[in-house]
Design a protein around this motif. Sequence first.
Motif, mmCIF file in Angstrom:
data_model
loop_
_atom_site.group_PDB
_atom_site.id
_atom_site.type_symbol
_atom_site.label_atom_id
_atom_site.label_comp_id
_atom_site.label_asym_id
_atom_site.label_seq_id
_atom_site.Cartn_x
_atom_site.Cartn_y
_atom_site.Cartn_z
ATOM 1 N N MET A 1 5.858 -25.923 28.207
ATOM 2 C CA MET A 1 6.093 -26.369 26.832
ATOM 3 C C MET A 1 6.987 -27.610 26.854
ATOM 4 S SD MET A 1 7.732 -24.197 23.640
ATOM 5 C CE MET A 1 6.800 -22.733 24.066
ATOM 6 N N GLU A 2 6.650 -28.561 26.005
ATOM 7 C CA GLU A 2 7.468 -29.765 25.876
ATOM 8 C C GLU A 2 7.710 -30.029 24.396
ATOM 9 O OE1 GLU A 2 7.221 -33.701 28.259
ATOM 10 O OE2 GLU A 2 6.067 -34.050 26.426
ATOM 11 N N ILE A 3 8.931 -30.409 24.063
ATOM 12 C CA ILE A 3 9.282 -30.635 22.662
ATOM 13 C C ILE A 3 9.884 -32.023 22.485
ATOM 14 C CG2 ILE A 3 10.664 -29.845 20.706
ATOM 15 C CD1 ILE A 3 10.658 -27.052 21.974
ATOM 16 N N THR A 34 12.118 -25.893 29.353
ATOM 17 C CA THR A 34 11.514 -26.594 28.217
ATOM 18 C C THR A 34 12.214 -27.925 27.997
ATOM 19 O OG1 THR A 34 11.002 -24.469 27.164
ATOM 20 C CG2 THR A 34 10.862 -26.440 25.792
ATOM 21 N N ILE A 188 5.877 -29.872 19.094
ATOM 22 C CA ILE A 188 5.744 -29.040 20.286
ATOM 23 C C ILE A 188 4.378 -29.280 20.921
ATOM 24 C CG2 ILE A 188 5.868 -26.687 21.191
ATOM 25 C CD1 ILE A 188 7.322 -25.913 18.573
ATOM 26 N N ASN A 189 4.406 -29.665 22.187
ATOM 27 C CA ASN A 189 3.177 -29.912 22.952
ATOM 28 C C ASN A 189 2.238 -30.912 22.276
ATOM 29 O OD1 ASN A 189 4.113 -28.123 24.841
ATOM 30 N ND2 ASN A 189 2.712 -26.465 24.319
ATOM 31 N N ASN A 190 2.832 -31.878 21.567
ATOM 32 C CA ASN A 190 2.065 -32.917 20.874
ATOM 33 C C ASN A 190 1.053 -32.350 19.882
ATOM 34 O OD1 ASN A 190 3.122 -35.362 22.042
ATOM 35 N ND2 ASN A 190 2.144 -34.735 23.958
ATOM 36 N N LYS A 191 1.292 -31.128 19.414
ATOM 37 C CA LYS A 191 0.292 -30.476 18.561
ATOM 38 C C LYS A 191 0.905 -29.773 17.358
ATOM 39 C CE LYS A 191 -3.653 -27.298 18.878
ATOM 40 N NZ LYS A 191 -4.422 -26.412 19.787
ATOM 41 N N TYR A 192 1.963 -29.023 17.564
ATOM 42 C CA TYR A 192 2.577 -28.231 16.501
ATOM 43 C C TYR A 192 3.854 -28.912 16.021
ATOM 44 C CZ TYR A 192 -0.442 -24.804 18.794
ATOM 45 O OH TYR A 192 -1.507 -24.164 19.367
ATOM 46 N N VAL A 210 3.412 -20.624 20.115
ATOM 47 C CA VAL A 210 3.011 -21.646 21.072
ATOM 48 C C VAL A 210 3.024 -21.078 22.488
ATOM 49 C CG1 VAL A 210 3.615 -23.880 22.071
ATOM 50 C CG2 VAL A 210 3.858 -23.514 19.612
ATOM 51 N N LYS A 211 4.037 -20.306 22.799
ATOM 52 C CA LYS A 211 4.149 -19.703 24.127
ATOM 53 C C LYS A 211 2.944 -18.809 24.408
ATOM 54 C CE LYS A 211 7.314 -16.906 26.931
ATOM 55 N NZ LYS A 211 8.505 -16.019 26.885
ATOM 56 N N THR A 214 -0.363 -20.777 25.013
ATOM 57 C CA THR A 214 -0.413 -21.645 26.202
ATOM 58 C C THR A 214 -0.352 -20.852 27.507
ATOM 59 O OG1 THR A 214 2.000 -21.966 26.050
ATOM 60 C CG2 THR A 214 0.574 -23.638 25.051
#
Length: 215
Positions: A1-3, A34, A188-192, A210-211, A214
Amino acid sequence: MEIQYWADIACPYCYMGITQLQRALKELKIADQTPLKFMSFQLDPTLPTTTDLSITEYYAKTHQLTKQEAATQIHKIDQLAADIDLPIKMENAIPVNTLAAHRLIKYIESLNDQGLLNKAVKRLYQLYFNDNESIADYEALTGAMNEIGLPIADVKKVLESNQYEDEVRKNERRAFMIGMPSAPLFVINNKYSITGAQPYEVFLEALKKVKNTTK
């Protein structure tokens, strides 16, 4: 995960938001793995580096309020932070330009040390909202960054130049490109995305979803 999260050091909701997010990450035991990428966003890039205005006067001017109304709003912000165990003294904050602080954050980001970056961001928020120092004052910034382990000479070298301003502006252009509604914005993850200083439970539930998606 990336934020990624867009924020300004002079933004109390940004401070509350990142604090709640970090608490949720720790609760899920994923804080260490993260990455949190601070994306610079100046709420008011027109502010000077020195001022005689109080935060109440500035807030009244920019929000078309009376001084009493502004003082009431600022007190409510302090209370919101206190309600999440994040004491701040916004009524004593100094409304000055935050670019120097953002440039320092970009410099620290270039060192590729997430722990140091998190400490720096937190210390800068404390400098503004708790110590009530000028976030544009090079001496105050240098002292604060030295407290977390950065050499004074390295900090001064960055501050006494225009280094990392391009990186700050790139972050801001990106915010406008994606139609950022307000600060803070967490992606979050370029999506959320999550906007604003949401309650801890909102961050926790979003991170759980998200976790789970993924895995």
